[in-house]
Design an enzyme around this catalytic site. Sequence first.
Site, PDB file in Angstrom:
ATOM      1  N   ASP A  30       2.009 -13.060   5.816  1.00 41.23           N
ATOM      2  CA  ASP A  30       1.938 -12.074   4.718  1.00 41.23           C
ATOM      3  C   ASP A  30       1.137 -12.555   3.501  1.00 41.23           C
ATOM      4  OD1 ASP A  30       3.715 -10.919   6.498  1.00 41.23           O
ATOM      5  OD2 ASP A  30       5.210 -10.402   4.985  1.00 41.23           O
ATOM      6  N   HIS A  62       4.933  -1.603  -1.837  1.00 40.94           N
ATOM      7  CA  HIS A  62       3.960  -2.671  -1.610  1.00 40.94           C
ATOM      8  C   HIS A  62       3.421  -2.565  -0.192  1.00 40.94           C
ATOM      9  CE1 HIS A  62       7.871  -4.112  -0.219  1.00 40.94           C
ATOM     10  NE2 HIS A  62       7.191  -4.715   0.738  1.00 40.94           N
ATOM     11  N   LYS A  91       4.124  -5.446  10.735  1.00 37.48           N
ATOM     12  CA  LYS A  91       5.578  -5.188  10.791  1.00 37.48           C
ATOM     13  C   LYS A  91       5.991  -4.263   9.668  1.00 37.48           C
ATOM     14  CE  LYS A  91       6.233  -9.456   8.138  1.00 37.48           C
ATOM     15  NZ  LYS A  91       6.636  -8.921   6.843  1.00 37.48           N
ATOM     16  N   CYS A 150      10.030 -13.644   3.801  1.00 37.63           N
ATOM     17  CA  CYS A 150       9.378 -13.477   5.109  1.00 37.63           C
ATOM     18  C   CYS A 150       9.069 -14.810   5.788  1.00 37.63           C
ATOM     19  CB  CYS A 150       8.139 -12.601   4.959  1.00 37.63           C
ATOM     20  SG  CYS A 150       8.589 -10.881   4.538  1.00 37.63           S
TER      21      CYS A 150
HETATM   22 ZN   LIG Z   1       7.935  -5.047   2.668  1.00 37.18          ZN
END
Ligand SMILES: [Zn+2]
Length: 192
Positions: A9, A72, A97, A142
């Site tokens: 991410d 976001h 995802k 994450c």
């Molecule tokens: Zn998110």
Amino acid sequence: MTRALIVVDVQNDFCEGGALGVDGGAAVASGVDSLLDRNHGYDVVVATRDHHIDPGNHFSDHPDFIDSWPPHCVVGTPGQDLHPRLAGQSFDAVFDKGSYKAAYSGFEGTIGGDEDGTGLAEWLHDHGVDRVDVCGIATDFCVRATAVDSAAQGFATTVLGDLTAAVHPDAVAAVVDEFGDLGIDWVGGLPS
Ligand SMILES: [Zn+2]
């Protein structure tokens, strides 16, 4: 021994100036870019992306920054793109995802983001991977979830702490303790 690096991410919205910018996010992007420019020794390098279309109560106008967040990484916006420092890098695969729900772990991602796409665990197993290093954003969300799932999937898992950035830096020590309990290695320092 087949080694994979998972870059979690490292997207514009999670870097400074983004919708959910994390201090140190751009530095993570630069650090990962530099790592990938070196003779790094990974057999495969993959990225994950938060990839939201309509993730329900993952988004809130009054976010608590634990279970709910400002909007976001909405698909089709620049915030969903990987940080421009990574634009020159090619990944062996990218896993998206969270199209319609919160998804912290990269192991919830698929190539293309659809439920029937190839998932990260399947892809890593297909490529004979047995060791996984994890870096990216955010350490306490994450990256944590991806590392925990990696270990649960049977991969020998290390988190490259110096190539992560946290939403709540004060929470990282507890995350590292949890990693220790789960047999996940952490290399690098803690946020000061
Ligand atoms: Zn998110």
